[in-house]
Design a protein around this motif. Structure first.
Motif, PDB file in Angstrom:
ATOM      1  N   ARG A 165      69.143  89.397  64.808  1.00  0.00           N
ATOM      2  CA  ARG A 165      69.987  90.497  64.722  1.00  0.00           C
ATOM      3  C   ARG A 165      69.748  91.326  65.878  1.00  0.00           C
ATOM      4  NH1 ARG A 165      72.588  94.683  60.423  1.00  0.00           N
ATOM      5  NH2 ARG A 165      73.907  95.785  61.767  1.00  0.00           N
ATOM      6  N   THR A 166      70.460  91.622  66.673  1.00  0.00           N
ATOM      7  CA  THR A 166      70.493  92.405  68.098  1.00  0.00           C
ATOM      8  C   THR A 166      71.254  93.658  67.603  1.00  0.00           C
ATOM      9  OG1 THR A 166      70.495  90.648  69.299  1.00  0.00           O
ATOM     10  CG2 THR A 166      70.944  92.981  70.409  1.00  0.00           C
ATOM     11  N   SER A 183      88.557  77.613  68.479  1.00  0.00           N
ATOM     12  CA  SER A 183      88.144  77.315  66.893  1.00  0.00           C
ATOM     13  C   SER A 183      87.171  78.527  66.573  1.00  0.00           C
ATOM     14  CB  SER A 183      87.390  75.998  66.670  1.00  0.00           C
ATOM     15  OG  SER A 183      88.444  74.980  66.676  1.00  0.00           O
ATOM     16  N   GLU A 184      87.515  79.194  65.443  1.00  0.00           N
ATOM     17  CA  GLU A 184      86.596  80.367  65.343  1.00  0.00           C
ATOM     18  C   GLU A 184      85.530  79.860  64.306  1.00  0.00           C
ATOM     19  OE1 GLU A 184      87.333  84.960  64.406  1.00  0.00           O
ATOM     20  OE2 GLU A 184      88.284  83.655  63.224  1.00  0.00           O
ATOM     21  N   LEU A 185      84.423  79.194  65.029  1.00  0.00           N
ATOM     22  CA  LEU A 185      83.363  78.491  64.055  1.00  0.00           C
ATOM     23  C   LEU A 185      82.442  79.513  63.572  1.00  0.00           C
ATOM     24  CD1 LEU A 185      82.851  75.343  66.031  1.00  0.00           C
ATOM     25  CD2 LEU A 185      84.618  75.742  64.237  1.00  0.00           C
ATOM     26  N   ARG A 186      82.107  80.710  64.085  1.00  0.00           N
ATOM     27  CA  ARG A 186      81.552  81.775  63.478  1.00  0.00           C
ATOM     28  C   ARG A 186      82.358  82.971  63.164  1.00  0.00           C
ATOM     29  NH1 ARG A 186      76.518  83.862  66.093  1.00  0.00           N
ATOM     30  NH2 ARG A 186      75.722  83.977  63.935  1.00  0.00           N
ATOM     31  N   LEU A 213      80.157  88.998  55.228  1.00  0.00           N
ATOM     32  CA  LEU A 213      80.230  88.087  56.418  1.00  0.00           C
ATOM     33  C   LEU A 213      79.141  88.652  57.585  1.00  0.00           C
ATOM     34  CD1 LEU A 213      83.679  86.394  56.673  1.00  0.00           C
ATOM     35  CD2 LEU A 213      81.306  85.558  55.736  1.00  0.00           C
ATOM     36  N   VAL A 214      79.327  90.051  57.613  1.00  0.00           N
ATOM     37  CA  VAL A 214      78.351  90.562  58.806  1.00  0.00           C
ATOM     38  C   VAL A 214      76.961  89.773  58.895  1.00  0.00           C
ATOM     39  CG1 VAL A 214      77.315  92.638  59.608  1.00  0.00           C
ATOM     40  CG2 VAL A 214      79.804  92.483  58.831  1.00  0.00           C
ATOM     41  N   LYS A 215      76.383  89.769  57.687  1.00  0.00           N
ATOM     42  CA  LYS A 215      75.095  89.216  57.716  1.00  0.00           C
ATOM     43  C   LYS A 215      74.941  87.890  58.056  1.00  0.00           C
ATOM     44  CE  LYS A 215      73.404  92.093  53.911  1.00  0.00           C
ATOM     45  NZ  LYS A 215      72.529  93.023  54.639  1.00  0.00           N
ATOM     46  N   CYS A 216      76.229  87.083  57.982  1.00  0.00           N
ATOM     47  CA  CYS A 216      76.070  85.714  58.537  1.00  0.00           C
ATOM     48  C   CYS A 216      76.095  85.728  60.169  1.00  0.00           C
ATOM     49  CB  CYS A 216      77.343  85.153  58.246  1.00  0.00           C
ATOM     50  SG  CYS A 216      77.744  85.094  56.296  1.00  0.00           S
ATOM     51  N   LEU A 217      76.356  86.910  60.731  1.00  0.00           N
ATOM     52  CA  LEU A 217      76.478  86.621  62.088  1.00  0.00           C
ATOM     53  C   LEU A 217      74.851  86.875  62.789  1.00  0.00           C
ATOM     54  CD1 LEU A 217      79.205  89.682  62.833  1.00  0.00           C
ATOM     55  CD2 LEU A 217      79.315  86.967  62.764  1.00  0.00           C
ATOM     56  N   PHE A 218      73.917  87.023  61.957  1.00  0.00           N
ATOM     57  CA  PHE A 218      72.656  86.930  62.251  1.00  0.00           C
ATOM     58  C   PHE A 218      71.801  86.056  61.812  1.00  0.00           C
ATOM     59  CE2 PHE A 218      74.243  91.570  61.239  1.00  0.00           C
ATOM     60  CZ  PHE A 218      74.720  91.713  62.456  1.00  0.00           C
ATOM     61  N   ASP A 240      70.943  82.181  62.461  1.00  0.00           N
ATOM     62  CA  ASP A 240      71.166  81.252  63.805  1.00  0.00           C
ATOM     63  C   ASP A 240      71.749  79.989  62.996  1.00  0.00           C
ATOM     64  OD1 ASP A 240      69.981  82.618  65.289  1.00  0.00           O
ATOM     65  OD2 ASP A 240      67.845  81.924  65.212  1.00  0.00           O
ATOM     66  N   GLY A 241      72.775  79.593  63.820  1.00  0.00           N
ATOM     67  CA  GLY A 241      73.525  78.183  63.311  1.00  0.00           C
ATOM     68  C   GLY A 241      74.571  78.377  62.180  1.00  0.00           C
ATOM     69  N   HIS A 242      74.598  79.538  61.636  1.00  0.00           N
ATOM     70  CA  HIS A 242      75.735  79.995  60.532  1.00  0.00           C
ATOM     71  C   HIS A 242      77.056  79.671  61.201  1.00  0.00           C
ATOM     72  CE1 HIS A 242      77.215  81.381  56.814  1.00  0.00           C
ATOM     73  NE2 HIS A 242      78.101  82.140  57.449  1.00  0.00           N
ATOM     74  N   THR A 243      77.944  79.030  60.375  1.00  0.00           N
ATOM     75  CA  THR A 243      79.278  78.705  60.908  1.00  0.00           C
ATOM     76  C   THR A 243      80.251  79.450  59.888  1.00  0.00           C
ATOM     77  OG1 THR A 243      79.457  76.784  59.382  1.00  0.00           O
ATOM     78  CG2 THR A 243      78.951  76.510  61.819  1.00  0.00           C
ATOM     79  N   ALA A 244      81.481  79.983  60.199  1.00  0.00           N
ATOM     80  CA  ALA A 244      82.477  80.501  59.229  1.00  0.00           C
ATOM     81  C   ALA A 244      82.958  79.656  58.064  1.00  0.00           C
ATOM     82  CB  ALA A 244      83.371  81.100  60.054  1.00  0.00           C
ATOM     83  N   PRO A 245      83.143  80.112  57.104  1.00  0.00           N
ATOM     84  CA  PRO A 245      83.690  79.234  55.877  1.00  0.00           C
ATOM     85  C   PRO A 245      84.999  78.547  56.342  1.00  0.00           C
ATOM     86  CG  PRO A 245      83.823  81.638  55.283  1.00  0.00           C
ATOM     87  CD  PRO A 245      82.944  81.471  56.480  1.00  0.00           C
ATOM     88  N   GLY A 246      85.174  77.500  56.039  1.00  0.00           N
ATOM     89  CA  GLY A 246      86.465  76.735  56.278  1.00  0.00           C
ATOM     90  C   GLY A 246      86.389  76.633  57.580  1.00  0.00           C
ATOM     91  N   PHE A 247      87.838  76.837  58.074  1.00  0.00           N
ATOM     92  CA  PHE A 247      88.215  76.681  59.582  1.00  0.00           C
ATOM     93  C   PHE A 247      89.495  77.603  59.782  1.00  0.00           C
ATOM     94  CE2 PHE A 247      90.347  73.867  62.883  1.00  0.00           C
ATOM     95  CZ  PHE A 247      89.701  73.833  63.594  1.00  0.00           C
TER      96      PHE A 247
END
Length: 292
Positions: free
Chosen positions: A2-3, A253-256, A43-48, A50-57
């Protein structure tokens, strides 16, 4: 990793000690002040991660992304400092794990429309590819319609809001181009009905989210809103003297989550231009200079 934003000094640009104390006393006496709580966004925690993608598409059509640092970089930095000064408990933004997550400038964006979104399931690669091709076809068709904008969008910061789950910048498009793009997109979907797609959603405002909550802040929302309304909002025109000029919109494509994606060919599928007598549609990522 996290930055986090460096701990900023309490600035005197907008809030003096006496003003803050006076404002606190006023809020305490005003029994009508809303005291709605803040809510953390998981979902904020998911931003930090590495390699995490958004659920679904999710596939949005966005403008003013990535933001030109020369246009808004200094202004946004000043605004963030002013915004932080509204939070009484400094641990909300100045700690090892602050509750506030303020977007870096590079992830600010304006969603013109969410073309497709399904977060209830894993959308397989083949289906994603088909959706991308369909929406590229629709966007290209939309650029050929007579109402498609022929001048860059000019987005003026009109206001801002501190909400329960997010904080947003409210923008005014003085060219009318955002509404025109939305209209053309709707018309293109109707005229290409054989593609059998529908637009997931179109916002009824023009905005850019700039803050979400990784945890529930300790500062009272009523106090934050009072300070923000009294000292930050009146200074917006001075902080942001210039509009964001956006000559393109992009199908991505919003993959994150929350457009925390790189500006590359994997994520950007098409670029549509708002300039008369220029190429209106480019497949894939295209820098403004390559279109002009």
């Amino acid at each position: 990793m996290r930055t986090t934003i460096a701990c900023l000094p309490r600035i005197s640009l907008l809030l003096t000690t006496n003003e803050m104390q006076s404002n606190q006393e006023k809020a305490a006496k005003d029994c009508t002040t809303q005291t709605s709580e803040f809510y953390a966004d998981p979902l904020v925690k998911c931003l930090f991660r590495d390699g995490h993608t958004a659920p679904g598409f999710t596939m949005p059509l966005v403008a003013a992304w990535p933001v030109d640092e020369k246009q808004w970089g200094h202004s946004y930095e000043r605004f963030v400092e002013a915004f932080m000064s509204c939070w009484e408990d400094e641990s909300d933004w100045c700690s090892e794990n602050p509750a506030l997550y303020v977007y870096p400038l590079s992830h600010l964006h304006v969603t013109i429309a969410t073309c497709f979104r399904d977060i209830t399931r894993d959308v397989l690669f083949e289906e994603r590819s088909t959706l991308v091709q369909k929406w590229k076809t629709i966007l290209e068709h939309a650029t050929r319609l007579p109402d498609w904008p022929t001048r860059p969008l000019e987005l003026v910061l009109e206001s801002a809001q501190v909400g329960t789950v997010a904080c947003i910048l409210l923008l005014k498009d003085i060219t009318g181009g955002v509404q025109a793009v939305r209209k053309c997109l709707i018309q293109a979907v109707k005229e290409l009905s054989h593609l059998q797609v529908t637009i997931f959603g179109i916002p009824d405002i023009i905005h850019s989210t700039f803050c979400r909550f990784d945890a529930i802040p300790l500062s009272r929302r009523s106090d934050v809103q009072e300070r923000f309304s009294s000292f930050v909002l009146p200074a917006l025109r001075e902080i942001f003297p210039n509009p964001i000029v956006a000559p393109t919109c992009k199908l991505v494509s919003e993959l994150r989550p929350y457009m925390h994606i790189p500006y590359d060919d994997e994520h950007v599928h098409a670029t549509a231009c708002f300039l008369k007598n220029e190429r209106l549609y480019v497949s894939g990522r295209a820098d403004t200079k390559s279109i002009l």
